[in-house]
Design a protein around this motif. Structure first.
Motif, short mmCIF file in Angstrom:
data_model
loop_
_atom_site.label_atom_id
_atom_site.label_comp_id
_atom_site.label_asym_id
_atom_site.label_seq_id
_atom_site.Cartn_x
_atom_site.Cartn_y
_atom_site.Cartn_z
N LEU A 198 98.51 7.20 19.72
CA LEU A 198 99.31 6.19 19.79
C LEU A 198 99.75 5.42 18.91
N GLN A 207 101.96 13.86 24.12
CA GLN A 207 103.06 13.90 25.01
C GLN A 207 102.39 14.12 26.56
N ARG A 208 102.89 13.73 27.74
CA ARG A 208 102.59 13.81 29.04
C ARG A 208 102.33 15.29 29.24
N PHE A 242 97.36 13.63 29.51
CA PHE A 242 98.22 13.94 28.15
C PHE A 242 97.68 14.97 27.27
N CYS A 273 94.52 8.70 30.30
CA CYS A 273 94.54 7.30 30.40
C CYS A 273 93.96 6.68 31.28
N MET A 279 93.24 5.39 26.08
CA MET A 279 93.42 6.83 25.95
C MET A 279 92.28 7.62 25.56
N ILE A 413 111.07 9.78 23.11
CA ILE A 413 110.04 8.81 23.86
C ILE A 413 110.08 9.49 25.44
N ARG A 416 108.73 13.21 25.67
CA ARG A 416 107.50 13.25 25.83
C ARG A 416 106.94 12.69 26.84
N LEU A 418 106.49 9.34 27.63
CA LEU A 418 105.80 8.30 27.25
C LEU A 418 106.37 6.80 27.25
N VAL A 421 103.39 4.56 29.31
CA VAL A 421 102.16 4.45 28.61
C VAL A 421 101.89 3.20 28.01
N TYR A 424 101.23 1.36 23.74
CA TYR A 424 101.84 2.03 22.88
C TYR A 424 102.60 1.14 21.91
N ARG A 427 105.82 2.56 19.98
CA ARG A 427 106.77 2.69 21.05
C ARG A 427 107.57 1.21 21.03
#
Length: 854
Positions: A198, A207-208, A242, A273, A279, A413, A416, A418, A421, A424, A427
């Motif tokens: 992250l 990625q999810r 993930f 998570c 994570m 974002i 993926r 995210l 999340v 992060y 991001r």
């Protein structure tokens, strides 16, 4: 006679602020309009005869008998003054006219011809070349120093960028920052392993996961203990599972480093998570093909099995991060953007003014990187598992996978999965920075492009994006990169992406390389053993044998240090060294941009105060205006070297993974033992010889005490602080060759602290000098003449034997071949060695050698 009323044009000339950009040459200016042109005006007369100094701003009046019409051209010409070829970096020339202002879309045929001529010249100067088929095209220059002066480093950067990586890779003992110390302390922990996906060096892989890949057959039974009583299916539905998939590395053959094969893997990593918002890794498969010889490793396996699996993932991360996400997606794309800008946008174009600060030094940095990192003899090629044919193949695969949406942070974002999340920070900070950049770009471009029709009619703009599409993305429509612009909003998004890529994205991927990678097991550049085919066989010795050898580690860490250290020539995002806009609206937008960046910086700083490990890489103060970033270092600033004694070395940076003495036979030190003229409180010159690996260069050597773990120079040692000699001289009278039967005066003088009371001279053959055996002495610099006798046997207060070692004394030194060397006033440096010194001076124990290398 009635005086003719003159039309006045006010000209303001700005010289750049970089070092050595001024000139003593004579310059002339000539203005040309649609109706007429002015006479040449000498800019170096009367008030400014000395030329143009760095940072100078000078104003002139150009008087014309009549209006020139709409101003379309400003011409500068020069005449060298004494210094032939003296260059001048003219930042800008402002002309205040009584007529209408110059607009960026010139309609005058003369102005259009000048724009076309400039672009034609630039297209001849900056030509595309193919570095490797399937990769973004590059500039055709092979040497950075052949580039035009305007895109080369300033004097500061030229001095600082001693980038020959193979010469700087002797940085064998690298002191880490607080963050690198944190990595060393926590690298084995699953929480930190997951955290790095992250907020580590490469926050772009994770990625999810809503469905497991078919080649990654993880079962609920395998991971139930890691999911806190929940099931894999339930957690997938909740969006808590993930995936990181390194399939791009599949099938690549590892390099050979130091005669030993390296191994590449293409892991799959499953992460969870958990309820604490951490994570956590729950499963790792090291190859893409599922099977009994490709086991899925779990946190419940033995500690060494699980640790080794994570090390293989981190090695895969090194390859993908350095070549795909860092080199390709920031540096090589930045070169494409720079080339297209220089070749297609003339100086007056608003997009040129907007983008050119973000291309600063890009071409020179990239040429040096290609030559020193990924060429046949480059450091990554020679010292990483991904070197050799695999390097080019990975870059080709990565280029083929490039998409427009992956470069636009909001789209990336979202794709993926995210957006929600927790923790992060890449991001969070990245999205705020994207929005700040987008607001600035939108304001500038909407000021000039009032409608979509304006966009369609701008041929220079359309040529610009066409070259980017063709040369950067290989003309692949599947990439999603626009081939043309049809609307203002399209330009705004693309330019935002470009600026974000070469500033924020580069900072996120570059600036933490040493902090995360200086602890080698967390970021190994290669691995020496194939991945295990079964569980339960891994031991600590297996791990040590798998990790890179010392030479590979040292070279890789030194590269990371070079790449991630901030340069002195650093301009943070929004700090533009050359102001190209003087119109009210763009200037106001720049001011607002800087305010927004400052506010974001304050917000990030406040957030970081609450974090155990602060995320600082997207703080605008740490983001450079271009991919120049922090790649440059001076040889003087290289990190401290290793401690070397005869035949062994110590690598503190590797901690418990390596022991003393593993450097091998390439390292050795030999000391030459002789006697010397010595006195209490003196410093003397010593010598030694040493060997070291042929791909390294030693740039500094000094003496230190034997027993120190991190020894200082002797002159910095408190035990020797009262022995510093600021000025010591040794001279003879008469000078020249001394013959048998002649006399010579040997004199020492010093301002040593404590003061020198007695200087003692002794025979070269004596083992230890003392007062009884001295050939003579002087007190408080009073010279004592020593006469030669012919017996050649024994020295006393009045005689000196006619030994060959005394026959060629020169003024100010004692240099009978290698026996006596000049006394050194402040340090103990390598020149000639004497281990047996007078009482209270340095003894043979201080023979350790400490190297600073570059």
């Amino acid at each position: 006679m009635e005086r003719i009323a003159m039309v006045i044009y006010t000209v303001t000339v700005h010289t750049g602020t970089r070092n050595l950009v001024g000139t003593v040459s004579v310059f002339y200016i000539q203005l040309r309009g649609t109706v007429a042109e002015s006479a040449k005006k000498n800019l170096c007369q009367a008030r400014f005869p000395q030329g143009f100094t760095t940072g100078s701003v000078r104003k002139y009046k150009v008087e014309c008998e009549a209006s020139l019409g709409e101003l379309i051209h400003v011409k500068l010409s020069s005449k060298a003054f004494i210094v032939r070829g003296n260059k001048w970096f003219c930042d800008k020339v402002l002309v205040k006219t009584p007529e209408a202002s110059l607009v960026f879309q010139d309609t005058n045929p003369i102005a259009q011809r000048h724009r076309m001529r400039q672009l034609e010249d630039h297209q001849k100067t900056y030509r595309w070349d193919v570095y490797a088929a399937g990769m973004p095209h590059v500039i055709n220059y092979k040497s950075a120093y052949a580039l035009p002066a305007e895109v080369q480093f300033s004097f500061t950067k030229t001095f600082e960028f001693y980038f020959t990586a193979t010469k700087q890779l002797a940085a064998l003992k690298l002191k880490g920052s607080a963050d690198s110390n944190y990595v060393e302390a926590h690298w084995e922990e699953d929480e930190f392993f997951g955290y790095q996906f992250l907020n580590g060096l490469n926050p772009m892989m994770i990625q999810r996961c809503s469905e497991l890949p078919k080649n990654f057959p993880v079962t609920g039974e395998m991971v139930k203990d890691s999911l806190g009583g929940s099931s894999l299916e339930v957690e997938m539905e909740k969006g808590n599972i993930f995936l990181c998939d390194y399939k791009m590395l599949d099938g690549l053959v590892g390099n050979v480093v130091h005669g030993r094969k390296q191994y590449l893997t293409a892991p799959l990593v499953l992460l969870y998570c958990d309820p604490k918002d951490m994570m956590m890794p729950v499963a790792i498969q090291l190859g893409q093909k599922a099977g009994h010889d490709n086991p899925i490793f779990l946190p419940t396996d033995s500690k060494t099995d699980w640790q080794l699996a994570k090390i293989y993932v981190r090695a895969a991360e090194f390859s993908v991060h350095e070549l795909d996400f860092h080199l390709l997606r920031t540096h090589l794309l930045a070169e494409v953007f720079t080339m297209a800008t220089l070749r297609n946008l003339p100086f007056p174009h608003p997009l040129y003014k907007l983008l050119i600060p973000h291309t600063r030094y890009t071409l020179q940095v990239n040429i040096m990187a290609r030559n020193q990192l990924i060429s046949e003899n480059g450091s990554i090629t020679k010292y990483s598992g991904i070197g050799g044919p695999a390097l080019d193949e990975l870059l080709v695969r990565a280029t083929a996978s490039l998409t427009y949406s992956s470069l636009c942070l909001p789209d990336n974002i979202s794709e993926r999965g995210l957006g929600k999340v927790p923790n992060y920070y890449y991001r969070d900070d990245g999205m705020k920075l994207w929005n700040v950049i987008n607001k600035y770009v939108e304001g500038v471009l909407q000021h000039y492009y009032k409608s979509d029709d304006d966009v369609k009619k701008d041929t220079e703009l359309q040529n610009w994006i066409s070259e980017i599409f063709t040369n950067g993305f290989q003309g692949r429509k599947s990439s999603g990169i626009p081939e043309t612009f049809k609307a203002v909003k399209d330009i705004i998004k693309f330019v935002t992406m470009m600026i974000f890529t070469v500033t924020a994205q580069h900072a996120a991927l570059n600036n933490g390389q040493f902090e995360f990678g200086s602890w080698m097991p967390n970021f190994p550049s290669g691995l020496r053993q194939p991945p295990p085919k079964e569980k339960g066989q891994t031991t600590k010795d297996t791990i040590l044998e798998t990790l890179p050898d010392v030479g590979t580690t040292v070279n890789s860490i030194a590269v990371l240090k070079l790449l991630s250290k901030r340069s002195t020539d650093h301009y943070p995002l929004g700090d533009f060294p050359e102001v190209l806009n003087d119109e009210e609206v763009p200037c106001k937008l720049i001011e607002d941009f800087q305010k927004d960046l400052k506010k974001l910086s304050v917000d990030i700083e406040e957030r970081n105060k609450k974090l155990e490990l602060p995320y600082t890489y997207l703080d605008p103060r740490n983001v450079d205006n271009s991919v120049l970033g922090t790649i440059c270092r001076t040889s003087q600033e290289c990190p401290e070297g290793i401690v070397v004694t005869s035949g062994e070395c110590v690598l503190d940076v590797l901690g418990t993974f390596f022991k003393d003495g593993v450097c091998g036979e390439e390292w050795s030190v030999t000391y030459q033992s002789e006697n010397t003229c010595a006195y209490v409180g003196s410093s003397v010159t010593m010598s030694f010889s040493y060997t070291y690996p042929s791909d390294l260069i030693i740039t500094e050597v000094y003496w230190t005490k034997h027993n120190y773990t991190d020894p200082p120079r002797l002159r910095d040692d408190q035990e020797y602080s009262n022995r510093t000699t600021e000025n010591t001289t040794v001279f003879t009278r008469p000078s020249g060759v001394i013959t048998k039967g002649s006399s010579v005066t040997l004199t020492c003088s010093s301002d040593a602290n404590p003061p020198v009371e007695i200087y003692t001279w002794f025979n070269v053959n004596e083992s230890t000098p003392d007062a009884d055996d001295s050939v003579g002495n002087t007190r408080r610099e009073n010279p004592n003449t020593i006469q030669m006798s012919s017996d050649g046997q024994r020295l006393n207060a009045n005689t000196i034997q006619p030994d060959a070692v005394y026959q060629n004394l020169k003024p100010n030194t004692i240099q009978p071949d290698t026996v006596y060397q000049s006394l050194n006033p402040n340090t103990i440096e390598p020149a000639a060695i004497y281990q047996r010194l007078n009482a209270n001076t340095i003894e043979p124990v201080y023979q350790n050698l400490k190297k600073n290398t570059s």
